[in-house]
Design a protein around this motif. Sequence first.
Motif, PDB file in Angstrom:
ATOM      1  N   LEU A  56      73.532  54.792 -22.201  1.00 60.94           N
ATOM      2  CA  LEU A  56      73.425  53.904 -21.044  1.00 60.94           C
ATOM      3  C   LEU A  56      72.332  54.389 -20.092  1.00 60.94           C
ATOM      4  O   LEU A  56      71.568  53.586 -19.542  1.00 60.94           O
ATOM      5  CB  LEU A  56      74.755  53.833 -20.302  1.00 60.94           C
ATOM      6  N   SER A  57      72.237  55.689 -19.913  1.00 58.46           N
ATOM      7  CA  SER A  57      71.238  56.263 -19.011  1.00 58.46           C
ATOM      8  C   SER A  57      69.821  55.959 -19.472  1.00 58.46           C
ATOM      9  O   SER A  57      68.981  55.483 -18.697  1.00 58.46           O
ATOM     10  CB  SER A  57      71.449  57.779 -18.916  1.00 58.46           C
ATOM     11  N   VAL A  58      69.551  56.223 -20.737  1.00 58.32           N
ATOM     12  CA  VAL A  58      68.210  55.998 -21.281  1.00 58.32           C
ATOM     13  C   VAL A  58      67.846  54.518 -21.247  1.00 58.32           C
ATOM     14  O   VAL A  58      66.724  54.146 -20.881  1.00 58.32           O
ATOM     15  CB  VAL A  58      68.105  56.551 -22.715  1.00 58.32           C
ATOM     16  N   ASN A  59      68.784  53.668 -21.606  1.00 58.74           N
ATOM     17  CA  ASN A  59      68.510  52.240 -21.588  1.00 58.74           C
ATOM     18  C   ASN A  59      68.304  51.722 -20.174  1.00 58.74           C
ATOM     19  O   ASN A  59      67.502  50.813 -19.946  1.00 58.74           O
ATOM     20  CB  ASN A  59      69.636  51.465 -22.282  1.00 58.74           C
ATOM     21  N   THR A  60      69.019  52.295 -19.206  1.00 55.77           N
ATOM     22  CA  THR A  60      68.822  51.899 -17.814  1.00 55.77           C
ATOM     23  C   THR A  60      67.395  52.188 -17.376  1.00 55.77           C
ATOM     24  O   THR A  60      66.748  51.363 -16.725  1.00 55.77           O
ATOM     25  CB  THR A  60      69.812  52.634 -16.890  1.00 55.77           C
ATOM     26  N   ILE A  61      66.888  53.343 -17.753  1.00 58.84           N
ATOM     27  CA  ILE A  61      65.495  53.682 -17.434  1.00 58.84           C
ATOM     28  C   ILE A  61      64.536  52.706 -18.097  1.00 58.84           C
ATOM     29  O   ILE A  61      63.600  52.202 -17.469  1.00 58.84           O
ATOM     30  CB  ILE A  61      65.184  55.125 -17.875  1.00 58.84           C
ATOM     31  N   ASP A  62      64.775  52.403 -19.361  1.00 56.14           N
ATOM     32  CA  ASP A  62      63.888  51.490 -20.082  1.00 56.14           C
ATOM     33  C   ASP A  62      63.917  50.080 -19.496  1.00 56.14           C
ATOM     34  O   ASP A  62      62.878  49.428 -19.345  1.00 56.14           O
ATOM     35  CB  ASP A  62      64.265  51.442 -21.564  1.00 56.14           C
ATOM     36  N   PHE A  63      65.104  49.593 -19.159  1.00 55.76           N
ATOM     37  CA  PHE A  63      65.196  48.249 -18.579  1.00 55.76           C
ATOM     38  C   PHE A  63      64.604  48.212 -17.166  1.00 55.76           C
ATOM     39  O   PHE A  63      64.040  47.193 -16.757  1.00 55.76           O
ATOM     40  CB  PHE A  63      66.648  47.758 -18.582  1.00 55.76           C
ATOM     41  N   PHE A  64      64.730  49.296 -16.428  1.00 54.72           N
ATOM     42  CA  PHE A  64      64.075  49.387 -15.124  1.00 54.72           C
ATOM     43  C   PHE A  64      62.563  49.283 -15.292  1.00 54.72           C
ATOM     44  O   PHE A  64      61.893  48.498 -14.593  1.00 54.72           O
ATOM     45  CB  PHE A  64      64.441  50.701 -14.432  1.00 54.72           C
ATOM     46  N   ASN A  65      62.020  50.057 -16.223  1.00 49.31           N
ATOM     47  CA  ASN A  65      60.578  50.019 -16.454  1.00 49.31           C
ATOM     48  C   ASN A  65      60.118  48.635 -16.897  1.00 49.31           C
ATOM     49  O   ASN A  65      59.062  48.144 -16.481  1.00 49.31           O
ATOM     50  CB  ASN A  65      60.181  51.063 -17.504  1.00 49.31           C
ATOM     51  N   GLN A  66      60.905  47.988 -17.755  1.00 43.61           N
ATOM     52  CA  GLN A  66      60.533  46.674 -18.259  1.00 43.61           C
ATOM     53  C   GLN A  66      60.554  45.625 -17.145  1.00 43.61           C
ATOM     54  O   GLN A  66      59.634  44.813 -17.011  1.00 43.61           O
ATOM     55  CB  GLN A  66      61.480  46.252 -19.382  1.00 43.61           C
ATOM     56  N   SER A  67      61.596  45.641 -16.332  1.00 49.38           N
ATOM     57  CA  SER A  67      61.700  44.688 -15.223  1.00 49.38           C
ATOM     58  C   SER A  67      60.593  44.930 -14.208  1.00 49.38           C
ATOM     59  O   SER A  67      60.018  43.984 -13.638  1.00 49.38           O
ATOM     60  CB  SER A  67      63.064  44.815 -14.547  1.00 49.38           C
ATOM     61  N   ASN A  68      60.298  46.187 -13.991  1.00 53.82           N
ATOM     62  CA  ASN A  68      59.225  46.609 -13.097  1.00 53.82           C
ATOM     63  C   ASN A  68      57.888  46.023 -13.562  1.00 53.82           C
ATOM     64  O   ASN A  68      57.098  45.488 -12.772  1.00 53.82           O
ATOM     65  CB  ASN A  68      59.186  48.143 -13.132  1.00 53.82           C
ATOM     66  N   LEU A  69      57.644  46.088 -14.861  1.00 58.29           N
ATOM     67  CA  LEU A  69      56.409  45.572 -15.443  1.00 58.29           C
ATOM     68  C   LEU A  69      56.358  44.052 -15.369  1.00 58.29           C
ATOM     69  O   LEU A  69      55.322  43.469 -15.010  1.00 58.29           O
ATOM     70  CB  LEU A  69      56.297  46.040 -16.898  1.00 58.29           C
ATOM     71  N   LEU A  70      57.472  43.413 -15.681  1.00 52.58           N
ATOM     72  CA  LEU A  70      57.517  41.952 -15.629  1.00 52.58           C
ATOM     73  C   LEU A  70      57.246  41.439 -14.215  1.00 52.58           C
ATOM     74  O   LEU A  70      56.431  40.530 -14.013  1.00 52.58           O
ATOM     75  CB  LEU A  70      58.879  41.446 -16.104  1.00 52.58           C
ATOM     76  N   TYR A  71      57.929  42.020 -13.249  1.00 57.12           N
ATOM     77  CA  TYR A  71      57.717  41.571 -11.871  1.00 57.12           C
ATOM     78  C   TYR A  71      56.302  41.900 -11.413  1.00 57.12           C
ATOM     79  O   TYR A  71      55.692  41.123 -10.658  1.00 57.12           O
ATOM     80  CB  TYR A  71      58.745  42.198 -10.928  1.00 57.12           C
ATOM     81  N   GLY A  72      55.786  43.027 -11.877  1.00 59.28           N
ATOM     82  CA  GLY A  72      54.423  43.397 -11.528  1.00 59.28           C
ATOM     83  C   GLY A  72      53.398  42.362 -11.953  1.00 59.28           C
ATOM     84  O   GLY A  72      52.340  42.228 -11.341  1.00 59.28           O
ATOM     85  N   SER A  73      53.724  41.593 -13.002  1.00 62.06           N
ATOM     86  CA  SER A  73      52.782  40.590 -13.508  1.00 62.06           C
ATOM     87  C   SER A  73      52.697  39.359 -12.616  1.00 62.06           C
ATOM     88  O   SER A  73      51.745  38.578 -12.723  1.00 62.06           O
ATOM     89  CB  SER A  73      53.174  40.173 -14.933  1.00 62.06           C
ATOM     90  N   ILE A  74      53.673  39.170 -11.716  1.00 62.17           N
ATOM     91  CA  ILE A  74      53.673  37.970 -10.876  1.00 62.17           C
ATOM     92  C   ILE A  74      53.688  38.292  -9.374  1.00 62.17           C
ATOM     93  O   ILE A  74      53.906  37.404  -8.554  1.00 62.17           O
ATOM     94  CB  ILE A  74      54.850  37.017 -11.238  1.00 62.17           C
ATOM     95  N   THR A  75      53.446  39.541  -9.010  1.00 65.72           N
ATOM     96  CA  THR A  75      53.535  39.926  -7.602  1.00 65.72           C
ATOM     97  C   THR A  75      52.546  39.171  -6.709  1.00 65.72           C
ATOM     98  O   THR A  75      52.851  38.901  -5.544  1.00 65.72           O
ATOM     99  CB  THR A  75      53.298  41.435  -7.411  1.00 65.72           C
ATOM    100  N   GLU A  76      51.391  38.837  -7.237  1.00 67.03           N
ATOM    101  CA  GLU A  76      50.412  38.147  -6.396  1.00 67.03           C
ATOM    102  C   GLU A  76      50.873  36.738  -6.030  1.00 67.03           C
ATOM    103  O   GLU A  76      50.396  36.149  -5.063  1.00 67.03           O
ATOM    104  CB  GLU A  76      49.048  38.088  -7.089  1.00 67.03           C
ATOM    105  N   PHE A  77      51.822  36.208  -6.807  1.00 63.43           N
ATOM    106  CA  PHE A  77      52.338  34.870  -6.539  1.00 63.43           C
ATOM    107  C   PHE A  77      53.658  34.905  -5.764  1.00 63.43           C
ATOM    108  O   PHE A  77      54.036  33.910  -5.149  1.00 63.43           O
ATOM    109  CB  PHE A  77      52.542  34.104  -7.846  1.00 63.43           C
ATOM    110  N   CYS A  78      54.347  36.026  -5.832  1.00 66.32           N
ATOM    111  CA  CYS A  78      55.641  36.160  -5.150  1.00 66.32           C
ATOM    112  C   CYS A  78      55.404  36.822  -3.803  1.00 66.32           C
ATOM    113  O   CYS A  78      55.427  38.049  -3.677  1.00 66.32           O
ATOM    114  CB  CYS A  78      56.604  36.986  -6.005  1.00 66.32           C
TER     115      CYS A  78
END
Length: 215
Positions: A56-78
Amino acid sequence: MFKIFGSKAQTFKPKKSIKKGTKQYELHQKIKETLGSGDLTDAIKLPPDESLQEWLSVNTIDFFNQSNLLYGSITEFCTPKVCPVMSAGPQYEFLWADGKDIKKPIRVSAPVYVDYLMTWIQNTLDDEEIFPSKFSDEMPKNFLPTIKAIFKRLFRVYAHIYYSHMDRVGPLGVEAHLNTCFRHFYLFIKEYNLVDKKEMAPLQHIIDKINARKD
């Protein structure tokens, strides 16, 4: 996890790394290998003889990084002007509180909410009392509640993107990637019962399609 954005992709917050040579790094590598095969249902399964805490710990880190990257792709619009509240359509609004610095839930814009969220997750993942670098047989008492809080709030980031920024996601060419990431995220939280069903109501129409798939 998924390498879709290329080398120039920007995260919203600095990526959380996993130290090489640790058990968590070994599990992280296993996740990458399984995801490389394209089998998401297999990728979420706890490997034989492995610790649920560390998984659970490792996957939490991975999902955090993934969500971070996804949101990073639309920050200029949000922006605060475009998204003055953190929401998923007119029916769902999300208030921010961390129980420490901000105890009473407050209304903030979507980018401020995500900034608060990602900073809170970063600090939580760095807290040895909750996410020890070496797990013992006994799970910290606040470990699972914290994991659930993280995934509940990361779900809200997906919900906001789907409701408020799909008009931008398409032209960016990341819609298929977003859908794959969310399917992986949903299958994981479903497998380990990490988010209450009522919290997932904003994306129930997408979840129904995922559950209907046979692959």
